[in-house]
Design an enzyme around this catalytic site. Structure first.
Site, PDB file in Angstrom:
ATOM      1  N   LYS A 108       1.584  -1.932  10.713  1.00  0.00           N
ATOM      2  CA  LYS A 108       1.731  -1.302   9.397  1.00  0.00           C
ATOM      3  C   LYS A 108       0.739  -0.179   9.152  1.00  0.00           C
ATOM      4  O   LYS A 108       0.719   0.381   8.073  1.00  0.00           O
ATOM      5  CB  LYS A 108       1.626  -2.367   8.300  1.00  0.00           C
ATOM      6  CG  LYS A 108       2.841  -3.311   8.301  1.00  0.00           C
ATOM      7  CD  LYS A 108       3.002  -4.075   7.010  1.00  0.00           C
ATOM      8  CE  LYS A 108       2.065  -5.244   6.904  1.00  0.00           C
ATOM      9  NZ  LYS A 108       2.345  -6.316   7.885  1.00  0.00           N
ATOM     10  N   HIS A 139     -12.000  -3.864   9.994  1.00  0.00           N
ATOM     11  CA  HIS A 139     -11.690  -5.272  10.310  1.00  0.00           C
ATOM     12  C   HIS A 139     -10.348  -5.340  11.039  1.00  0.00           C
ATOM     13  O   HIS A 139     -10.201  -6.002  12.069  1.00  0.00           O
ATOM     14  CB  HIS A 139     -11.639  -6.091   9.008  1.00  0.00           C
ATOM     15  CG  HIS A 139     -10.992  -7.435   9.137  1.00  0.00           C
ATOM     16  ND1 HIS A 139      -9.623  -7.597   9.247  1.00  0.00           N
ATOM     17  CD2 HIS A 139     -11.512  -8.678   9.206  1.00  0.00           C
ATOM     18  CE1 HIS A 139      -9.344  -8.875   9.373  1.00  0.00           C
ATOM     19  NE2 HIS A 139     -10.471  -9.555   9.335  1.00  0.00           N
ATOM     20  N   ASN A 140      -9.364  -4.658  10.522  1.00  0.00           N
ATOM     21  CA  ASN A 140      -8.038  -4.696  11.140  1.00  0.00           C
ATOM     22  C   ASN A 140      -8.032  -4.011  12.498  1.00  0.00           C
ATOM     23  O   ASN A 140      -7.323  -4.439  13.412  1.00  0.00           O
ATOM     24  CB  ASN A 140      -6.995  -4.057  10.221  1.00  0.00           C
ATOM     25  CG  ASN A 140      -6.562  -5.006   9.115  1.00  0.00           C
ATOM     26  OD1 ASN A 140      -7.314  -5.895   8.729  1.00  0.00           O
ATOM     27  ND2 ASN A 140      -5.366  -4.836   8.593  1.00  0.00           N
ATOM     28  N   ARG A 189       0.721  -1.385  21.401  1.00  0.00           N
ATOM     29  CA  ARG A 189       1.868  -1.656  20.510  1.00  0.00           C
ATOM     30  C   ARG A 189       2.897  -0.534  20.626  1.00  0.00           C
ATOM     31  O   ARG A 189       4.103  -0.776  20.592  1.00  0.00           O
ATOM     32  CB  ARG A 189       1.394  -1.804  19.056  1.00  0.00           C
ATOM     33  CG  ARG A 189       0.537  -3.038  18.851  1.00  0.00           C
ATOM     34  CD  ARG A 189       0.432  -3.425  17.395  1.00  0.00           C
ATOM     35  NE  ARG A 189      -0.630  -4.411  17.211  1.00  0.00           N
ATOM     36  CZ  ARG A 189      -0.872  -5.050  16.072  1.00  0.00           C
ATOM     37  NH1 ARG A 189      -0.129  -4.813  15.003  1.00  0.00           N
ATOM     38  NH2 ARG A 189      -1.854  -5.923  15.976  1.00  0.00           N
ATOM     39  N   ALA A 236       0.836  -1.204   0.000  1.00  0.00           N
ATOM     40  CA  ALA A 236       0.000   0.000   0.000  1.00  0.00           C
ATOM     41  C   ALA A 236       0.870   1.253   0.000  1.00  0.00           C
ATOM     42  O   ALA A 236       2.025   1.217   0.423  1.00  0.00           O
ATOM     43  CB  ALA A 236      -0.900  -0.019   1.225  1.00  0.00           C
ATOM     44  N   LYS A 295     -12.276  -3.039   5.421  1.00  0.00           N
ATOM     45  CA  LYS A 295     -11.071  -3.825   5.760  1.00  0.00           C
ATOM     46  C   LYS A 295     -10.271  -3.104   6.855  1.00  0.00           C
ATOM     47  O   LYS A 295      -9.709  -3.739   7.750  1.00  0.00           O
ATOM     48  CB  LYS A 295     -10.203  -4.038   4.506  1.00  0.00           C
ATOM     49  CG  LYS A 295      -8.877  -4.756   4.780  1.00  0.00           C
ATOM     50  CD  LYS A 295      -9.088  -6.125   5.397  1.00  0.00           C
ATOM     51  CE  LYS A 295      -7.901  -7.023   5.580  1.00  0.00           C
ATOM     52  NZ  LYS A 295      -6.622  -6.543   5.955  1.00  0.00           N
TER      53      LYS A 295
HETATM   54  C1  6PG Z   1      -5.522  -9.766   7.372  1.00  0.00           C
HETATM   55  C2  6PG Z   1      -4.448  -9.039   8.117  1.00  0.00           C
HETATM   56  C3  6PG Z   1      -3.433  -8.525   7.148  1.00  0.00           C
HETATM   57  C4  6PG Z   1      -2.119  -8.123   7.791  1.00  0.00           C
HETATM   58  C5  6PG Z   1      -2.234  -6.959   8.680  1.00  0.00           C
HETATM   59  C6  6PG Z   1      -1.157  -6.939   9.742  1.00  0.00           C
HETATM   60  O1  6PG Z   1      -6.660  -9.372   7.533  1.00  0.00           O
HETATM   61  O2  6PG Z   1      -5.198 -10.717   6.667  1.00  0.00           O
HETATM   62  O3  6PG Z   1      -4.997  -7.966   8.815  1.00  0.00           O
HETATM   63  O4  6PG Z   1      -4.021  -7.529   6.390  1.00  0.00           O
HETATM   64  O5  6PG Z   1      -1.567  -9.215   8.435  1.00  0.00           O
HETATM   65  O6  6PG Z   1      -2.105  -5.841   7.886  1.00  0.00           O
HETATM   66  O7  6PG Z   1      -1.159  -5.685  10.221  1.00  0.00           O
HETATM   67  P1  6PG Z   1      -0.070  -5.089  11.163  1.00  0.00           P
HETATM   68  O8  6PG Z   1       1.263  -5.323  10.511  1.00  0.00           O
HETATM   69  O9  6PG Z   1      -0.427  -3.647  11.222  1.00  0.00           O
HETATM   70  O10 6PG Z   1      -0.197  -5.821  12.446  1.00  0.00           O
END
Ligand code: 6PG
Length: 465
Positions: free
Chosen positions: A259, A185-186, A286, A76, A182
């Protein structure tokens, strides 16, 4: 020359696995900027499937059926813009670009609107499930140009995870709806991961349990939760380090990386004026973990002298309640943010459908998503999941139990930030009366910011001294 149904740009592990997944049902061409990666993929990962390897961008694009469908599986940020710029000279009106990465939703809006002017259709698609999901069936969250989605829906449905309710993919809404969902979701993922980390911390520091015992406990709880994150936590606890023979979890440095998607959820929630404290606690934890050296220095001077005396048999059910409670609250915060965003950005989201496509394939899949779907089926305009009949009684009961847990954690100097945040979110959201009358009085005292009264219409200011 044979033309392929879809092209996939970007052969990271996620890209490779998704290509192999798609190739089971559709013809696909792949391209990667570094040629050796493409060669390696074709020679070592592809068996009998027909996957065309393209080594020139022009050849890649011209090998696709029109209107062309190009899926980007790249990092991204800036790389997405650069790749789109590189593709544009070879694309024609009505071609479709699909961004399958974790792009920021505002970037997706910008790209979609810029490309619309050029006649190119755009889809921002969240894909969850990690490397395994990409290969065996992820949860797919598409948004953007709706008629473009209609032309790729069969490919997406074939690639997605399946439950008895159907494929875990659904067109979610216009513009950046897919990437927004999404992102949330994260955010929920960050919240639940942190809750699990805090419960692990309590188990090891207060109850003095060893990882293998914790693995059994998490596995047993998960018979009720059916949660992917609980399942992997149980497995992590059992894993031996081949180098030392010790449990690997004990050897992993306690500095968490990220990330950005969790942080973006919190940033946007603040912009939209919605509190998501449990998710926020996941992000903050974190950040606190990252300053390891400082924590080590501080701990030498600020030793915790107390240790709560607790009974393991009594505490384990409370910890299970805390996990249930805080997980439901993380979903509740996420869905409330989705509701606010849907109204603000005209996404017209269907919350029941979002819960359905999260039921398999994705990282936050769990048994809790079934009652969430029921709750939204009964009332699509539900303001918050905490009052849904599927949750309210259990949440009320769990909230009382958690209080004891939080007390003993604090006595032992163990932070339960996300569990605490979830409890306070619940208690705030069910409070008829909050002390914001004092905040308003203070604001008016020092800044003449005015306040409203309970017994009269209008705005008021008082000369306080
Ligand atoms: C998913 C995860 C994926 C990724 C994350 C990790 O849904 O498959 O969320 O997108 O593993 O981006 O995010 P971090 O590196 O921010 O923990």
């Amino acid at each position: 020359m044979k033309k392929y149904e879809i092209g996939l740009f970007g052969l990271s592990v996620m890209g490779q696995n998704l290509a192999l997944n798609i190739a089971r049902n559709h013809s696909i061409a792949v391209y990667n900027r570094t040629t050796s990666k493409t060669e390696n993929f074709i020679n070592n990962k592809v068996d009998n499937q027909e996957i065309k390897a393209a080594y020139e961008l022009e050849d890649f694009v011209s090998s696709l059926e029109k209107p062309r469908k190009v899926m980007l599986m790249i990092q991204a940020g800036k790389p997405v813009d650069l790749v789109i710029d590189g593709l544009l000279p070879y694309l024609e009106k009505d071609d479709i670009i699909i961004d399958g990465g974790n792009s920021h939703f505002e970037d997706t809006n910008r790209r979609l609107n810029n490309l619309k002017e050029k006649g190119i259709r755009y889809l921002g698609v969240g894909i969850s499930g990690g490397e395994y999901g990409a290969l065996h069936g992820p949860s797919i969250m598409p948004g953007g140009n709706e008629n473009a989605y209609a032309e790729v829906s069969d490919i997406m449905e074939d690639a997605a995870a399946k439950t008895e309710k159907g494929a875990c993919v659904s067109y979610l809404g216009p513009q950046s709806a897919g990437h927004y969902v999404k992102m949330v979701h994260n955010g929920i993922e960050y919240g639940i991961m942190e809750v699990l980390a805090e419960i692990y911390d309590y188990l090891r520091k207060v109850l003095q349990l060893k990882p293998a015992e914790m693995g059994d406990i998490f596995a047993e709880w998960n018979q009720d939760f059916e949660s992917y994150l609980v399942e992997i936590t149980a497995k992590i606890m059992k894993k031996d380090d081949p180098k030392t023979g010790r449990k690997l979890i004990d050897l992993i440095l306690d500095k968490a990386k990220h990330k950005g998607t969790g942080k973006w959820s919190v940033q946007n929630a603040l912009d939209l004026g919605t509190a998501i404290p449990t998710i926020n606690a996941g992000v903050n934890a974190r950040l606190m973990s990252a300053i390891k050296e400082e924590r080590v220095e501080n701990s030498a001077q600020l030793k915790n002298s107390n240790q709560a005396v607790v009974d393991k048999k009594e505490m384990l059910p409370l910890l299970k309640s805390a996990l249930y409670f805080s997980s439901v609250i993380a979903y509740a915060e996420g869905f409330k943010l989705l509701k606010t965003a849907s109204e603000e950005y005209d996404y017209n989201l269907n919350y029941r459908e979002i819960a359905r496509i999260w039921e398999d394939g994705c990282i936050i899949r769990s048994g809790i998503l079934e009652p969430i779907q029921e709750a939204f089926s009964e009332n699509m305009d539900l303001n918050t999941l905490i009052i849904a009949q599927q949750f309210r009684t259990q949440l009320n009961a769990a909230a009382e139990e958690i209080t004891d847990l939080i007390t003993t954690a604090a006595q032992s100097g163990v932070p339960l930030t996300a569990v605490h945040a979830a409890l306070d979110y619940f208690n705030s959201l069910k409070s008829e009366e909050l002390p914001a009358n004092l905040i308003q009085a203070q604001r008016d005292f020092f800044g003449a910011h005015t306040y409203q009264r309970r017994d009269d219409e209008g705005t008021f200011h008082t000369e306080w001294e």
